[in-house]
Design an enzyme around this catalytic site. Structure first.
Site, mmCIF file in Angstrom:
data_model
loop_
_atom_site.group_PDB
_atom_site.id
_atom_site.type_symbol
_atom_site.label_atom_id
_atom_site.label_comp_id
_atom_site.label_asym_id
_atom_site.label_seq_id
_atom_site.Cartn_x
_atom_site.Cartn_y
_atom_site.Cartn_z
ATOM 1 N N LEU A 195 -36.527 23.225 61.991
ATOM 2 C CA LEU A 195 -35.241 23.746 61.397
ATOM 3 C C LEU A 195 -34.807 24.935 62.373
ATOM 4 O O LEU A 195 -35.457 25.705 62.906
ATOM 5 C CB LEU A 195 -35.881 24.482 60.194
ATOM 6 N N TYR B 1 -31.591 23.853 50.301
ATOM 7 C CA TYR B 1 -31.635 25.171 49.968
ATOM 8 C C TYR B 1 -31.550 26.009 51.214
ATOM 9 O O TYR B 1 -31.483 25.825 52.246
ATOM 10 C CB TYR B 1 -32.762 25.608 49.051
ATOM 11 N N LYS C 21 -32.726 21.471 55.768
ATOM 12 C CA LYS C 21 -33.267 22.415 54.728
ATOM 13 C C LYS C 21 -33.680 21.922 53.790
ATOM 14 O O LYS C 21 -32.974 22.435 52.463
ATOM 15 C CB LYS C 21 -32.857 23.999 54.645
ATOM 16 N N GLU D 47 -43.328 24.117 64.805
ATOM 17 C CA GLU D 47 -42.895 25.489 64.309
ATOM 18 C C GLU D 47 -43.948 25.836 63.220
ATOM 19 O O GLU D 47 -45.137 25.513 63.860
ATOM 20 C CB GLU D 47 -41.471 25.333 63.489
#
Length: 290
Positions: free
Chosen positions: A205, A33, A147, A180
């Site tokens: 990401l 997505y 993702k 992250e």
């Protein structure tokens, strides 16, 4: 106004939008997505989001279901039909519908879902006072650069943070490195004034906002170092902040109850936010889709 969704070639009322029970996105999380910010009725950094979408599809061996020009038509229609001035576009592509089997099906068309909704991101108050974060073990798979719609570890981390009254979760690898955050990229400012963020690779990401912030910061004369940092380094940092499509730059003023710096949003985080807001304001119709 009733919302409209795009599902596999059709614009349908949002409340009636549905996918097949054997869609592989539903059964296997076999898809990915993108979330694209919309400001002033225009997409923010569409080209970068589209490039990442294409890269992810190639990594998962899913054929891009639409040509770039067709994607643009759909997204424009979604913004217009939902009358979104400031908000987000959500794009999802899965491998498609087939009888449940772990192996890739043959001759199956990918499924496409696009939605749009209004929203302006975090409140001005939360930005002005900063937010808290907690550390959570990073238990995600090893291809975080894709993702994927498989976000269960992120959901668990964000829920744990919320239950502790925190805005975000800093995800920590077994070696103590902050990879992250639950739904954003993580940054810190060290004692020398360098801005640190984890290098791209399979561990994180490659955030679009992260990418633009690095470019803007360096152009403004700031030193940005793409290297990993530990949770202990973050707790001792001058500043900690996170970045994302929706929040832009969000200052973190405490981690696990430990005050970061002076316990207020730091000057570099606020400066980077200002630079990014200026970047968004400079997007014009002529360049929005380029």
């Amino acid at each position: 106004m009733s919302r409209v969704a795009y599902v596999n070639g059709r614009y349908v009322p949002h409340r009636e939008a549905s996918v097949h029970v054997e869609d592989r996105g539903y059964q296997f999380a076999d898809g990915l997505y993108e979330v694209v910010a919309v400001r002033g009725g225009l997409p923010v950094d569409f080209a970068l989001h589209y490039d990442r979408l294409c890269t992810g599809l190639a990594a998962l061996q899913i054929t891009n279901p639409l040509q770039r020009a067709a994607w643009i038509v759909v997204l424009r229609q979604m913004i217009q039909r939902n009358r979104v001035r400031d908000g987000i576009l959500y794009l999802q592509v899965t491998r498609g519908v087939s009888p449940r089997n772990h192996l890739f099906p043959h001759g199956v068309m990918p499924s496409v879902v696009v939605t749009a909704r209004p929203g302006s991101g975090p409140s001005a108050e939360s930005i002005s006072v900063g937010v808290s974060a907690v550390s959570v073990a990073d238990i995600r798979w090893r291809r975080r650069d894709i993702k994927s719609v498989s976000l269960l570890p992120n959901i668990l981390a964000k829920q744990q943070a919320a239950e502790q009254g925190a805005y975000e979760a800093l995800l920590v690898a077994p070696d103590g490195t902050v990879t992250e955050a639950g739904s954003s990229n993580a940054w810190m400012v060290n004692a020398s004034g360098e801005i640190l963020t984890h290098p791209v690779g399979h561990d994180i990401l490659p955030g679009v906002t992260r990418m633009v912030l690095i470019r803007l910061a360096r152009a403004a004369g700031y030193t940005v170092v793409e290297r990993s940092f530990t949770l202990e380094e973050a707790k001792a940092a001058r500043e900690v902040f996170v970045s994302s499509t929706i929040a832009y730059v969000m200052p973190i003023v405490s981690v696990d109850g430990v005050k970061i710096g002076e316990g207020v949003p730091g000057p570099l985080a606020l400066a980077l936010r200002t630079l990014y807001v200026g970047h968004v304001a400079g997007i014009t119709p002529a360049v929005a889709w380029s």
